[in-house]
Design a protein around this motif. Sequence first.
Motif, PDB file in Angstrom:
ATOM      1  N   GLU A 176      -6.995  11.368   0.282  1.00  0.00           N
ATOM      2  CA  GLU A 176      -6.572  10.144   0.951  1.00  0.00           C
ATOM      3  C   GLU A 176      -5.517  10.473   2.002  1.00  0.00           C
ATOM      4  O   GLU A 176      -4.762  11.439   1.872  1.00  0.00           O
ATOM      5  CB  GLU A 176      -6.023   9.126  -0.044  1.00  0.00           C
ATOM      6  N   ILE A 177      -5.488   9.638   3.040  1.00  0.00           N
ATOM      7  CA  ILE A 177      -4.473   9.771   4.082  1.00  0.00           C
ATOM      8  C   ILE A 177      -3.737   8.442   4.191  1.00  0.00           C
ATOM      9  O   ILE A 177      -4.349   7.393   4.428  1.00  0.00           O
ATOM     10  CB  ILE A 177      -5.104  10.138   5.438  1.00  0.00           C
ATOM     11  N   ARG A 178      -2.436   8.491   3.989  1.00  0.00           N
ATOM     12  CA  ARG A 178      -1.609   7.294   4.117  1.00  0.00           C
ATOM     13  C   ARG A 178      -1.343   7.027   5.594  1.00  0.00           C
ATOM     14  O   ARG A 178      -0.994   7.940   6.341  1.00  0.00           O
ATOM     15  CB  ARG A 178      -0.282   7.496   3.371  1.00  0.00           C
ATOM     16  N   VAL A 214       0.082  -1.343   3.055  1.00  0.00           N
ATOM     17  CA  VAL A 214      -0.010  -0.011   3.644  1.00  0.00           C
ATOM     18  C   VAL A 214      -1.392   0.568   3.344  1.00  0.00           C
ATOM     19  O   VAL A 214      -1.795   0.654   2.180  1.00  0.00           O
ATOM     20  CB  VAL A 214       1.079   0.920   3.076  1.00  0.00           C
ATOM     21  N   PRO A 215      -2.136   0.982   4.368  1.00  0.00           N
ATOM     22  CA  PRO A 215      -3.492   1.484   4.124  1.00  0.00           C
ATOM     23  C   PRO A 215      -3.537   2.963   3.755  1.00  0.00           C
ATOM     24  O   PRO A 215      -2.765   3.779   4.280  1.00  0.00           O
ATOM     25  CB  PRO A 215      -4.192   1.249   5.463  1.00  0.00           C
ATOM     26  N   TYR A 216      -4.433   3.275   2.839  1.00  0.00           N
ATOM     27  CA  TYR A 216      -4.782   4.656   2.497  1.00  0.00           C
ATOM     28  C   TYR A 216      -6.265   4.811   2.793  1.00  0.00           C
ATOM     29  O   TYR A 216      -7.089   4.047   2.281  1.00  0.00           O
ATOM     30  CB  TYR A 216      -4.522   4.936   1.021  1.00  0.00           C
ATOM     31  N   ASP A 217      -6.624   5.798   3.595  1.00  0.00           N
ATOM     32  CA  ASP A 217      -8.028   5.995   3.961  1.00  0.00           C
ATOM     33  C   ASP A 217      -8.613   7.196   3.232  1.00  0.00           C
ATOM     34  O   ASP A 217      -7.997   8.269   3.161  1.00  0.00           O
ATOM     35  CB  ASP A 217      -8.170   6.204   5.468  1.00  0.00           C
ATOM     36  N   ILE A 218      -9.814   7.014   2.698  1.00  0.00           N
ATOM     37  CA  ILE A 218     -10.555   8.067   1.999  1.00  0.00           C
ATOM     38  C   ILE A 218     -11.845   8.320   2.765  1.00  0.00           C
ATOM     39  O   ILE A 218     -12.560   7.372   3.106  1.00  0.00           O
ATOM     40  CB  ILE A 218     -10.868   7.639   0.555  1.00  0.00           C
TER      41      ILE A 218
END
Length: 808
Positions: A176-178, A214-218
Amino acid sequence: MNKSERFEAIETFKNAYIQKIEEVSGECFSEASLFNQYEALAEIIMEKNGSLWAKTSKQYDEIPHKRVYLFSIEFLIGRLLKAFINSLEIEDIVKTAISELGLDYETILNKEADPGLGNGGLGRLMACFLESSATLGLPFHGNGIHYQHGLFEQKIINGEQVEVADNWLRHGYPFEIRKPNESVIVKFYGDIHYDKIDGVLTFFYENYEPILAVPYDIPIKGYHNKTVNSLRLWSAEPVEDFDLPSFNQGQFMDAVRHKSEAEAITQILYPNDNKFDGKLLRLKQEYFFVSAGLQRIITRYKRYNNKCLDEFSNKICIHINDTHPALCGPEMMRILMDDEGLSWMDAWRITVNSLTFTNHTVLPEALEKWPVDMLKLLLPRIYMIIEEINRQFLDKLRIKYGLNESEIAALAIIQDEQINMANLAVVCSHSVNGVAALHSKILREETFRGYYQIFPERFNSVTNGVTPRRFLINSNTGLRDLIDASIGTEWQSDLFALEELMKYAEDASFMEKYDQIKLTNKIHLADYIKKHNPVTVNPNSIFDIQVKRIHEYKRQLLNALHILDLYNHLKENPQMEIVPHTFIFAGKAAPGYYFAKEIIRLINAIADLVNNDASIKDQIKVVFLANFNVTLGEIIYPAANISEQISTAGKEASGTGNMKFMMNGAITLGTMDGANIEIHEAVGDENIVTFGLSSDEVASFEKSGGYRSFEVFENNARIQKIMQQLIDGTFGNFSHFQSIYDSLLLYNDSYFVLKDFDSYANAQRHINDLYQCPDQWFRMSLSNVAYSGLFSSDRAILDYQKNIWKTL
């Protein structure tokens, strides 16, 4: 790749891996821990995905496609490392390199935690849809919640379910990327006032409670291609972490109170909503990820479309997966009117043309409703919009469709001081679909009958599907390799090509290899059982498996009572011979669902009784496997001989476990319910075992009465005995099951367990006979694999794309 190229690739990977291990651990390679080995491998794979991810995003921007955003409260994605390695087509290189370094590939993979982002079929379906979309190269993305602890980790202690926190993020998550720069504010509570400015009614929101989303992208990697789509998960955080003035005044708890309250929103999946606070938290969750997701989607759309929203619905589709994201409708209206200045008419046109809705249930308790007072307090502006949507809709029913007041009341969004979220989703969407033929029929003719009469063009049907990459190609490698060697690899991208396997239905050599693969998979599961349960099972026995959420309508109870009956037969007839049977259960009960927990307790009580009775000579064994998740499923599905799909007819929307079992060669034992009907049509009557009431018969009993469970009890000595055993101390003086006894007799057996008992027992005897005919059993099993193409999520996504989302 020739030998020289392969050797060079392996050496290059070894060098990169050693360097990465030393980077993540700060230790020399030989001193690094197993977790460091996992971290390093995950980072290398994430880097390879990262460049493809960026290129995919750039391609979507340069060549505009209609984008689909799947909004779901669950995304049960499972472990990703092995899937990424396979999709990048480097498994051979990685496994060989790691082996040559003296490390164990499978042990390293097992250090990955299962992401706690879902519970069952609902979340797993969305994960399959995301994977298929990426594999097909389609710009579809997920939008959900970044749960800190997921649902719960299930432990079985003294036969009972015990819930402990599922701390899946304990060591972080490498995939994941915050992205704090894309955070948005979600507003709760507060006051609304309005004024006319330049003749336009304008709303102002004051004194609200702001929560930072706050988005976390996978990354979601396509299989054997260069497409990487995104799953965006939203985490709730305070706008200000720490209240220093309160702390300095000695009010230490107040200083961190807001932080705790904010973070509670995304702590766990499905907080217990038996009480007010739990309900309120769940409503917060649903609005939180809907608002955050829509805000960013609309912001991003404007950036690439000259801030013009006129074409929004032609370029963006917002898909509501069940009722949890039903607030998408009013929230879109709020953003478009209050933030973007559109009129109600323009905002409504864009909203309806953008939204599509999949309903997943016909059970009344699963059709969400929220108290008006609660929603009005928490989301005052959203309630105003819902109220106006409802008012305009009811006026339309009177004026345009000429309905009478009782007909209108039945279709209202707001009824009896509650907001019906399914009704809201239907009214706000231009497409509503069920997930199997029978389910869609019930939606049209019963659940949403009034809406169907008004909006017949809105109703569609798409049978669910599952990804063969996760549930066959990567988890049943023996069968995959046999299929590849027999018919080539085309089936991996077109599952319908598996039909070519039927030319081996009479091939003795193929049958021998096929049966050996099944036995190997069963031994693997038996080893898992021995490690995690105090029982040894026979891999040569029939593995009869029911794994799914524990619920009355799914009827684990019917299965359990039949096992008790079979045990009684063996006790009464010591010379009776049956094919040895291993009955395997797994699944979680909701924390507040007492009756489901009692079913788990009964299954374990029966297991203790059966497994410790030497007199039945191990002819039957019973196992309940704790903490069912995707990874355990990947062990279970390839090992199954029998797939238990025994829900009360008309209650299961579709099922997806039935499809996973099917494509691994298990024979479905089921009612004609959900997607069992399509499985029956696909494999033919001779390759499935069905039993029980039809959905029409169930509906008739429910509507007109006529079923008396006590009459069944009085006329069936076998049922009398097993019912008596529930309360007579058979399971120990303190292990009575009075609530189960009462539900079946005193409360008339709502899910027709006793009514279907004899039919189910007969079906089980039929299976016992079939299994003793190896050639016939093999043909049945192979037929299920061969005709599983319809149940690929690739096919389901293409159906959605063509008939509902219309992206091309």
